[in-house]
Design a protein around this motif. Structure first.
Motif, PDB file in Angstrom:
ATOM      1  N   LEU A 107      -2.478  -6.874   9.659  1.00 47.29           N
ATOM      2  CA  LEU A 107      -2.259  -7.532   8.360  1.00 47.29           C
ATOM      3  C   LEU A 107      -2.607  -6.600   7.200  1.00 47.29           C
ATOM      4  N   HIS A 153      -5.139  -7.292   0.489  1.00 43.75           N
ATOM      5  CA  HIS A 153      -4.725  -7.308  -0.918  1.00 43.75           C
ATOM      6  C   HIS A 153      -5.958  -7.244  -1.820  1.00 43.75           C
ATOM      7  N   ALA A 210      -2.833 -11.060   3.752  1.00 39.12           N
ATOM      8  CA  ALA A 210      -1.650 -11.868   3.418  1.00 39.12           C
ATOM      9  C   ALA A 210      -0.376 -11.254   3.972  1.00 39.12           C
ATOM     10  N   GLY A 221       5.529  -4.219  13.056  1.00 42.75           N
ATOM     11  CA  GLY A 221       6.534  -4.856  12.200  1.00 42.75           C
ATOM     12  C   GLY A 221       7.810  -4.054  12.091  1.00 42.75           C
TER      13      GLY A 221
HETATM   14  O1  TXA Z   1       5.161  -7.138   0.187  1.00 43.02           O
HETATM   15  C1  TXA Z   1       4.387  -7.261   1.132  1.00 43.02           C
HETATM   16  O2  TXA Z   1       3.860  -6.294   1.701  1.00 43.02           O
HETATM   17  C2  TXA Z   1       4.043  -8.682   1.603  1.00 43.02           C
HETATM   18  C3  TXA Z   1       3.270  -9.387   0.497  1.00 43.02           C
HETATM   19  C4  TXA Z   1       2.867 -10.776   0.868  1.00 43.02           C
HETATM   20  O3  TXA Z   1       2.170  -8.604   0.128  1.00 43.02           O
HETATM   21  N1  TXA Z   1       3.347  -8.674   2.836  1.00 43.02           N
HETATM   22  C5  TXA Z   1       3.960  -8.350   3.991  1.00 43.02           C
HETATM   23  O4  TXA Z   1       3.117  -8.455   5.101  1.00 43.02           O
HETATM   24  O5  TXA Z   1       5.108  -7.999   4.068  1.00 43.02           O
HETATM   25  P1  TXA Z   1       3.703  -8.530   6.591  1.00 43.02           P
HETATM   26  O6  TXA Z   1       2.528  -8.794   7.443  1.00 43.02           O
HETATM   27  O7  TXA Z   1       4.811  -9.504   6.642  1.00 43.02           O
HETATM   28  O8  TXA Z   1       4.190  -7.073   6.863  1.00 43.02           O
HETATM   29  C6  TXA Z   1       3.225  -6.040   6.931  1.00 43.02           C
HETATM   30  C7  TXA Z   1       3.740  -4.910   7.768  1.00 43.02           C
HETATM   31  C8  TXA Z   1       3.905  -5.283   9.209  1.00 43.02           C
HETATM   32  O9  TXA Z   1       5.095  -4.661   9.653  1.00 43.02           O
HETATM   33  C9  TXA Z   1       2.700  -4.660   9.887  1.00 43.02           C
HETATM   34  O10 TXA Z   1       2.972  -4.286  11.216  1.00 43.02           O
HETATM   35  C10 TXA Z   1       2.436  -3.447   9.014  1.00 43.02           C
HETATM   36  O11 TXA Z   1       2.743  -3.883   7.714  1.00 43.02           O
HETATM   37  N2  TXA Z   1       1.016  -3.076   9.022  1.00 43.02           N
HETATM   38  C11 TXA Z   1      -0.014  -3.786   8.527  1.00 43.02           C
HETATM   39  N3  TXA Z   1      -1.195  -3.173   8.770  1.00 43.02           N
HETATM   40  C12 TXA Z   1      -0.902  -2.045   9.426  1.00 43.02           C
HETATM   41  C13 TXA Z   1      -1.686  -0.996   9.981  1.00 43.02           C
HETATM   42  N4  TXA Z   1      -3.015  -0.985   9.887  1.00 43.02           N
HETATM   43  N5  TXA Z   1      -1.047   0.018  10.618  1.00 43.02           N
HETATM   44  C14 TXA Z   1       0.300  -0.001  10.725  1.00 43.02           C
HETATM   45  N6  TXA Z   1       1.106  -0.960  10.226  1.00 43.02           N
HETATM   46  C15 TXA Z   1       0.521  -1.969   9.601  1.00 43.02           C
END
Ligand code: TXA
Ligand code: MG
Length: 323
Positions: free
Chosen positions: A54, A57, A131, A217
């Protein structure tokens, strides 16, 4: 709809409940990132695999600093130019970041959203908000409160109404290789060219079809309607058999006059072919078409440049190629 005020949202979030928040990209499903039960609830309500990390923010960098270690120099340049804004960063996480947030990765994703209501919220709260986009795992992201409501109803505590999202696509995600090369993990409205220009260096964009899936993702089935959805490049590419079935047609601009009678409805992402405008409408149109009485959705790809690359990334994940 269960719309709530900023103060109600603060109360709910302090209690460990889930609240949908507006951002300039898409609506987020927010919870106290430091409360394990609240974070577990995000995964549960979304039906999200626990190995998909996740984004945290924050209001500003000062709030974020305790959660980070070894920040690359490039980060500061991008932060000053684009934040608050639709850009997320992968940075080495400090021990304060819970494992369930990063899914065990060494880096944490952080973002400083621009929407004024959410900024006010983040300024008030004594913890970061985790988020993800406020959609069921794999479904189309929400860009207005109704899109959140129709998926979650009363299973979350409420939605802060911040109107329609002004950018309309999820944030661009940027990170660095061990050799300090810039990698774009997800394209967005802050384009690869804009990032390269700011940093005066080249970057690598991980494409939708990339074999190297470094972020969960990045899996290709994502942002998809429930109905069959197909993409194409030129109107002439649509097979004749599709002209008689009950499809919705989403076009990049208004070059469709000849086809008007053959479709359930025809929607134009921008009459003038403006990609910024198209980005603000893509998800709204996909939601609309998924709810219409058509049996399938046909969508035209954008010119593959600038924001068009982010649009095409989402279009390719939403559907299959017609040709
Ligand atoms: O615009 C956005 O970024 C929105 C708004 C709500 O802020 N959030 C969003 O979150 O799109 P989500 O969870 O739907 O997509 C986040 C992406 C996912 O593909 C996740 O795998 C990747 O970011 N991600 C998150 N933390 C990561 C990490 N520590 N290492 C690699 N990828 C990560
Ligand atoms: Mg998402």
């Amino acid at each position: 709809m269960n719309l709530i005020t900023l103060n109600q949202a603060i109360t709910y979030l302090n209690q460990g409940d889930l609240v949908a928040i507006p951002t300039e990209t898409v609506y987020g499903l927010a919870a106290n990132a430091l409360n394990p039960k609240a974070v577990d609830q995000i995964f549960k309500v979304k039906g999200r695999p626990s190995n998909n990390p996740l984004i945290l923010h924050f209001y500003d960098l000062q709030q974020a600093l305790p959660y980070l270690t070894s920040i690359p120099d490039d980060f500061h340049q991008l932060y000053h130019k684009y934040c608050p804004g639709p850009l997320s960063f992968l940075i080495s996480a400090s021990s304060l970041v819970p494992n369930r947030i990063t899914a065990g990765n060494e880096r944490v994703a952080i973002r400083f959203p621009q929407h004024p209501i959410t900024r006010e919220l983040l300024k008030e709260l004594p913890f970061p908000l985790a988020a993800p986009s406020a959609n069921k795992s794999g479904y189309i992201s929400p860009i207005e409160p109704y899109h959140v409501w129709k998926q979650f109803g009363t299973s979350i505590s409420g939605i802060i109404d911040g109107g329609k999202c002004t950018a309309g696509l999820e944030s661009t995600i940027v990170g660095w290789s061990p050799q300090n090369e810039v990698i774009i993990y997800r394209s967005g409205t802050i384009t690869q060219l804009a990032i390269e220009t700011t940093l005066a260096k080249k970057s690598t964009l991980l494409s939708t079809q990339s074999k190297k899936i470094l972020a969960p993702g990045m899996l290709s089935k994502h942002y998809a309607p429930k109905k069959p959805c197909y993409f194409f490049e030129e109107i002439e590419d649509i097979p004749k058999s599709f002209l008689t079935v009950n499809s919705d047609l989403i076009l990049q601009n208004n070059n469709s006059s000849k086809l008007a009678l053959n479709f359930n409805q025809i929607l134009h992402l921008s009459t003038s072919g403006d990609l910024v405008e198209a980005a603000t409408k893509l998800y709204a149109y996909l939601h609309l078409c998924d709810e219409s009485n058509s049996t399938s959705i046909l969508i035209q790809k954008a010119p593959n440049q600038g924001i068009g690359m982010a649009l095409n990334d989402r279009i390719q994940r939403a559907g299959k190629s017609l040709t």
